[in-house]
Design an enzyme around this catalytic site. Structure first.
Site, PDB file in Angstrom:
ATOM      1  N   HIS B  46       0.816  -1.210   0.000  1.00 34.03           N
ATOM      2  CA  HIS B  46       0.000   0.000   0.000  1.00 34.03           C
ATOM      3  C   HIS B  46       0.857   1.270   0.000  1.00 34.03           C
ATOM      4  O   HIS B  46       0.555   2.228  -0.711  1.00 34.03           O
ATOM      5  CB  HIS B  46      -0.899  -0.030   1.235  1.00 34.03           C
ATOM      6  CG  HIS B  46      -1.934   1.040   1.247  1.00 34.03           C
ATOM      7  ND1 HIS B  46      -3.181   0.863   0.688  1.00 34.03           N
ATOM      8  CD2 HIS B  46      -1.914   2.300   1.739  1.00 34.03           C
ATOM      9  CE1 HIS B  46      -3.872   1.968   0.840  1.00 34.03           C
ATOM     10  NE2 HIS B  46      -3.139   2.853   1.477  1.00 34.03           N
ATOM     11  N   HIS B  92     -10.825   2.005  -0.943  1.00 38.91           N
ATOM     12  CA  HIS B  92     -11.011   1.546   0.425  1.00 38.91           C
ATOM     13  C   HIS B  92     -11.742   0.209   0.362  1.00 38.91           C
ATOM     14  O   HIS B  92     -12.787   0.015   0.985  1.00 38.91           O
ATOM     15  CB  HIS B  92     -11.755   2.579   1.271  1.00 38.91           C
ATOM     16  CG  HIS B  92     -11.047   2.894   2.551  1.00 38.91           C
ATOM     17  ND1 HIS B  92     -11.671   3.263   3.702  1.00 38.91           N
ATOM     18  CD2 HIS B  92      -9.728   2.855   2.857  1.00 38.91           C
ATOM     19  CE1 HIS B  92     -10.782   3.464   4.649  1.00 38.91           C
ATOM     20  NE2 HIS B  92      -9.602   3.222   4.162  1.00 38.91           N
ATOM     21  N   SER B 310      -6.379   6.209  13.079  1.00 42.55           N
ATOM     22  CA  SER B 310      -7.482   7.087  13.476  1.00 42.55           C
ATOM     23  C   SER B 310      -7.660   8.140  12.390  1.00 42.55           C
ATOM     24  O   SER B 310      -6.688   8.625  11.813  1.00 42.55           O
ATOM     25  CB  SER B 310      -7.175   7.765  14.809  1.00 42.55           C
ATOM     26  OG  SER B 310      -7.239   6.824  15.847  1.00 42.55           O
ATOM     27  N   ASP B 489      -6.072   7.599 -11.484  1.00 42.10           N
ATOM     28  CA  ASP B 489      -6.501   6.216 -11.692  1.00 42.10           C
ATOM     29  C   ASP B 489      -6.488   5.452 -10.392  1.00 42.10           C
ATOM     30  O   ASP B 489      -5.851   5.859  -9.414  1.00 42.10           O
ATOM     31  CB  ASP B 489      -5.597   5.506 -12.704  1.00 42.10           C
ATOM     32  CG  ASP B 489      -4.198   5.329 -12.154  1.00 42.10           C
ATOM     33  OD1 ASP B 489      -4.016   4.574 -11.183  1.00 42.10           O
ATOM     34  OD2 ASP B 489      -3.258   5.946 -12.709  1.00 42.10           O
ATOM     35  N   GLY B 526      -2.900   8.839  -8.572  1.00 43.48           N
ATOM     36  CA  GLY B 526      -3.540   7.531  -8.636  1.00 43.48           C
ATOM     37  C   GLY B 526      -3.246   6.719  -7.410  1.00 43.48           C
ATOM     38  O   GLY B 526      -2.618   7.179  -6.444  1.00 43.48           O
ATOM     39  N   SER B 529      -4.467  -0.840  -5.640  1.00 41.32           N
ATOM     40  CA  SER B 529      -4.995  -1.750  -4.632  1.00 41.32           C
ATOM     41  C   SER B 529      -4.832  -3.171  -5.153  1.00 41.32           C
ATOM     42  O   SER B 529      -5.479  -3.550  -6.135  1.00 41.32           O
ATOM     43  CB  SER B 529      -6.465  -1.443  -4.366  1.00 41.32           C
ATOM     44  OG  SER B 529      -7.028  -2.449  -3.566  1.00 41.32           O
TER      45      SER B 529
END
Ligand SMILES: Nc1ncnc2c1ncn2[C@@H]1O[C@H](COP(=O)(O)OP(=O)(O)O)[C@@H](O)[C@H]1O
Lengths: 79, 579, 233, 79
Positions: B46, B92, B310, B489, B526, B529
């Site tokens: 990530h 997400h 958080s 993207d 972009g 994932s």
């Protein structure tokens, strides 16, 4: 002391959330669910050891903010 | 802490044996628990883009109107009249599977921060959603939660949600995609960047308090997703859009002064990635004193604070003489404001907590030795993914089937839950044109915004599918009368360690690059994932369809001249193009 | 016209409202931060849309109990003009400046769509640029817009002709049960009401988002033109 | 029988609602209000007279619908 203020819609005020839950429970296979009400409880920790005082404070808070007496009832419980 | 720090622990943090050896070499000793945590999140897929970086480099990113391309929090393009559009899309996906409402809501919150962190007022949100088969158990709950979550957050912060897309396919049954895009407007000579500068300058934390939310979220979203996901639940973050709204106003108010040296939102890997990136980019060191971090829960450890995700928090470097002015602004907005450290000349990130040094890592090697993989690919078998319809079914039947198909049916039930009009500048709402048109306040300019991707095409042929997604975004913008400027993207794929998936990634990027070059439509920001896979009961990995979602932005000189879908009376329908 | 717009933490349609008021009056209204202790020299106070204090308890509840509302109440009691739109309407009911309450939408979902409104009373400063029975279009965007009131309050509102706007179909017909015409399930399809002196008005839809021919249309303009005329004389 | 399902956020999960109420109570002049939590109670009328059965049903409903166990705890009370 721990104080709980329960806030519920007055009788006669339609509770769409309760209705939706009722419906959803039935479609999940829970049969004959009667009336469902979805209420709010506000839990507070008040800086007093006097139950009467705590209750009085809880009631004052409910009247001032936590409940809208046009549509809601409230009750206060002290632990 | 009485945990043995070794390769095995490192592995449970998501670091391979080789990666752990590199850690040992950089540190010259066994890292502390907190240090290992910092390495693991910084080197997660990530944060480090270790599987995709060499391919992403091939995308065209430049044009005379591009002010900042990839590398900043969001892309920035010149739209004329001294203004710039700032935009980005981010996923997400995994959080939205675990807790659809909060996952989607915090996705919107995160992408908003990427945009206002650069000094831009957010003026539009879009969302590209992919769900499982409508008949699959669970799909309804996920759709419901995600749509409510996107709306719940965007509506409350008061940024209109003006477009997006929704697809259904069984490949997303256990792994929905939630890609959120935000567009903001800033003065083009007042863009805020994240590179820290000025040894001794205070490092300031603002926003919400830190709790134990989403610890290891960044590594979770890189770890393959299986039935155990359910047991990883307590790490979900809960968003507070009200605080985000205050944060937007407070940051923009402070940005109108010249108190800020650098600013960065705390996104995935929270305090770690923001501190490391700010100091690393600025070529300075940074020292944090965690005792000063506003905390929501008692007894938080250094590890927990460094990795907490958080929401609604930002990190800034301020000019020292301006800190009180800044504090007053954040106090006015009822937000936490704390000086939690300062910049140093050590080139290290040093983390202190309760009198002890919990981490001390040299920043250059942390960045330079970050893993970079040229993962193997295999030639793809492209035959057979798209079947021609069985027999001629008759035009009427075909039309009815298409109209009734979940992928083509009206999306009004989605966008009717999103406030599309707040701001008073939405000239073309969802459903009104091929791209949404939002007027830029105080001007006649309109931005044309769209998100596009057809995953079926990408599966049939990742390269032409990637190119097609770019071309469709370009066409949707062009069809409104706007000039396409640039894209963001969101590349959603399965496990890159599988050569056939890596081939999809490489090919899709190739296709995108070709289309972007041909159309002079550069990529300015972009997000990637990966590991979007579920395991079937038999243990077989099932990846999502390759889904390189494209967010396109264009500009039209006069928003009121944009063209919509509604056919005016007394006009002829003309088809153009080649057969 | 000297208008002031009260801004709470979480208010988000103050700019939209400011734009509409500026357009009709030529004057930029002043923004009044919720912590201020006086409204200053104004002849119209507007409570705009948004999510004041996050609307985390009941919509508008915390705003209604904020110090600036005491000033707004005093202003209203002296006969001042107060307009509450969406969150502002919710706040006015919570503050008892208008009767009744706004419950969760009947369908339990946030609704963002255009609706049609029928003008039921054209004798107030807010509505006198329309004729009674006129129908206009306005966007709505809310989760808690389901108007309710006790039977006696409702009776009083109707008898005193204090319902300003009702949700209706585009042809003006009203059906309380039909979610297409009364989207949030409001009692008697009530979308907006007036105080006894007709100087305080609250409504859920957003006329301020329809004042520009280039952004959706000008259906909301009469409300603002009417106000300017009444206040400037 | 009357069954009450109490649903509250798990420890450590951010409670924006509770925080906002705490803040509002303080600004109304209620001093030293400790932590405030705003919870939900679902009240149901179930078609049984057996307390154990009612409790079991309440729990099943909580698991299936009334509570979101990812972030919430629940407890069931039978009257
Ligand atoms: N998730 C969403 N959020 C907001 N608007 C959406 C969403 N999905 C689709 N829309 C809107 O619905 C309309 C139709 O969507 P779609 O069928 O994907 O459009 P097209 O194929 O013409 O690009 C578009 O205006 C689009 O922006």
């Amino acid at each position: 002391m721990k104080v709980r203020v329960y806030v519920s819609l007055k009788d006669g005020v339609l509770d769409p959330q309760g209705k939706a839950v009722e419906h959803a429970l039935e479609s999940l296979g829970f049969k004959d669910v009667g009336e469902v009400r979805v209420n709010r409880v506000v839990e507070l920790e008040l800086p007093t050891n006097d139950a009467d005082q705590a209750r009085a404070q809880g009631e004052a808070m409910a009247r001032a903010l936590l409940a809208n007496e046009v549509i809601e009832n409230f009750s206060v419980e002290v632990e | 802490m009485s945990v043995t720090i070794d390769a095995k622990l490192a592995q449970s943090f998501g670091l391979t044996g080789d990666e752990y050896n590199t850690v040992l070499k950089i540190m010259g000793r066994t890292p502390s628990f907190t240090e290992l945590g910092i390495f693991s999140v910084m080197w997660s897929e990530h944060c480090s883009y270790k599987s995709s970086r060499i391919h992403l480099k091939t995308l065209p990113t430049k044009a005379p109107w591009v002010i900042h391309g990839p590398g900043e929090n969001a892309g920035v393009v010149d739209i004329g009249e001294g203004l710039a559009a700032v935009f980005k899309m981010e996923s997400h996906n995994h959080p939205s599977f675990i807790e659809p409402y909060q996952g989607a809501a915090t996705g919107v919150g995160g992408i908003l921060r990427d945009v206002f962190t650069m000094g831009a007022r957010p003026i539009a949100n879009l969302n590209a959603l992919r769900f499982g088969d409508p008949t699959h158990t669970g799909t309804r709950r996920i759709v419901d939660g995600v749509v409510r979550g996107v709306g719940g957050y965007g509506n409350c912060v008061g940024v209109p949600t003006v477009g997006g897309e929704v697809n259904f396919h069984k490949a997303y049954d256990g792994n929905p995609l939630v890609n959120a895009m935000t567009v903001g407007i800033a003065h083009k000579d007042k863009i805020f960047l994240s590179a820290a500068a000025g040894v001794g300058n205070p490092v300031v934390y603002v926003g919400s308090k830190t709790g134990r939310d989403g610890i290891h979220g960044a590594t979770m979203s890189s770890a393959e997703f299986d039935d155990e996901a359910a047991s990883k639940r307590p790490t979900v973050q809960v968003g507070d859009p009200f605080i985000e709204k205050l944060l937007i106003e407070a940051c923009l108010e402070l940005m109108a002064t010249d108190a800020i040296v650098a600013i960065q939102d705390m996104g995935a890997a929270g305090l770690t990635s923001s501190a490391v990136e700010m100091a690393g980019k600025g070529g300075v060191g940074i020292e944090l004193d965690l005792d000063a971090v506003p905390q929501r829960e008692p007894n938080m450890t250094a590890y927990e604070m460094m990795l907490s995700e958080s929401q609604e928090r930002m990190l800034m470097v301020l000019k020292p003489e301006r800190t009180e002015e800044a504090r007053a602004i954040f106090e006015k907005w009822d937000l936490d404001f704390a000086i939690i450290g300062h910049l140093t000349d050590t080139g290290h990130i040093t983390v202190k907590h309760k009198g002890a040094v919990e981490a001390n890592i040299p920043l250059d090697p942390l960045a330079e030795a970050a893993p970079l993989y040229d993962r193997p690919t295999v030639p793809l078998n492209l035959a057979g993914h798209i079947q021609p319809p069985p027999d001629p079914v008759g035009i009427e039947h075909a039309l009815l089937t298409l109209i009734g198909c979940p992928d083509l049916a009206s999306r009004a039930w989605v966008w009717n839950q999103y406030d599309a009009t707040v701001g008073g500048n939405t000239a073309r709402k969802p459903g009104a044109a091929d791209a949404a048109i939002v007027r830029v306040d105080g001007t006649r300019l309109g931005l044309a915004l769209t998100t596009d991707c057809t995953p079926r095409y990408c599966q049939a042929n990742p390269k032409s599918g990637g190119a097609q997604a770019v071309a469709e975004a370009w066409r949707n913008i062009t069809a409104t009368g706007a000039k396409p400027l640039a894209v963001t993207d969101n590349l959603n794929f399965g496990n890159p360690e599988r050569p056939e998936i890596m081939a999809q990634i490489a090919e899709a990027i190739k296709g995108m690059a070709e289309a972007c070059k041909a159309l002079d439509f550069p990529v300015v920001s972009g997000n990637v994932s990966l590991y979007n896979e579920t395991r079937s009961p038999s243990g077989l990995a099932q990846a999502i369809l390759p889904t390189p979602a494209i967010g396109g932005l264009g500009v039209i000189e006069d928003a009121s001249k944009s063209i919509g879908l509604a056919m005016p009376e007394d006009h002829d329908l003309v088809l153009i193009g080649e057969i | 016209m000297k208008a002031g717009i009260v801004v709470f933490p979480g208010t988000n349609r103050e700019r939209d409202m400011g734009h509409a008021l500026k357009l009709v009056s030529g004057h930029t209204p002043k923004m009044i931060w919720h912590r201020e202790t006086s409204l200053g020299d104004v002849d119209l106070v507007v409570l705009p849309g948004g999510f004041s204090f996050g609307d985390y308890l009941r919509s508008g509840a915390m705003a209604a109990h904020s110090p600036i509302l005491r000033e707004v109440k005093a202003f209203a009691e002296k006969g001042g003009y107060v307009l509450g739109v969406c969150n502002g309407f919710q706040t006015l009911t919570e503050a008892h400046l208008l009767p009744g309450a706004l419950l969760r939408n009947a369908g339990l979902r946030f609704l963002s769509q255009d609706c049609h409104l029928k003008v039921e009373n054209s004798s107030s400063s807010y509505t006198h640029h329309w004729k009674k029975g006129d129908v206009f279009r306005a966007p709505l965007a809310h989760g808690d817009g389901n108007y309710t009131a006790s039977p006696d309050i409702l009776k009083k509102l109707e008898e005193e002709e204090r319902v300003a706007f009702r949700y209706c179909r585009s042809d003006g017909t009203i059906s309380h049960e039909d979610r297409a015409s009364n989207p949030n399930g409001s009692l008697n399809s009530i979308a907006g009401i007036l105080s006894e002196n007709r100087r305080v008005c609250g409504l859920m839809p957003h006329p301020e988002n329809l004042v520009d021919a280039e952004i959706g249309g000008v259906d909301g303009l009469p409300l603002f033109k009417g106000l300017v005329e009444a206040l400037v004389g």
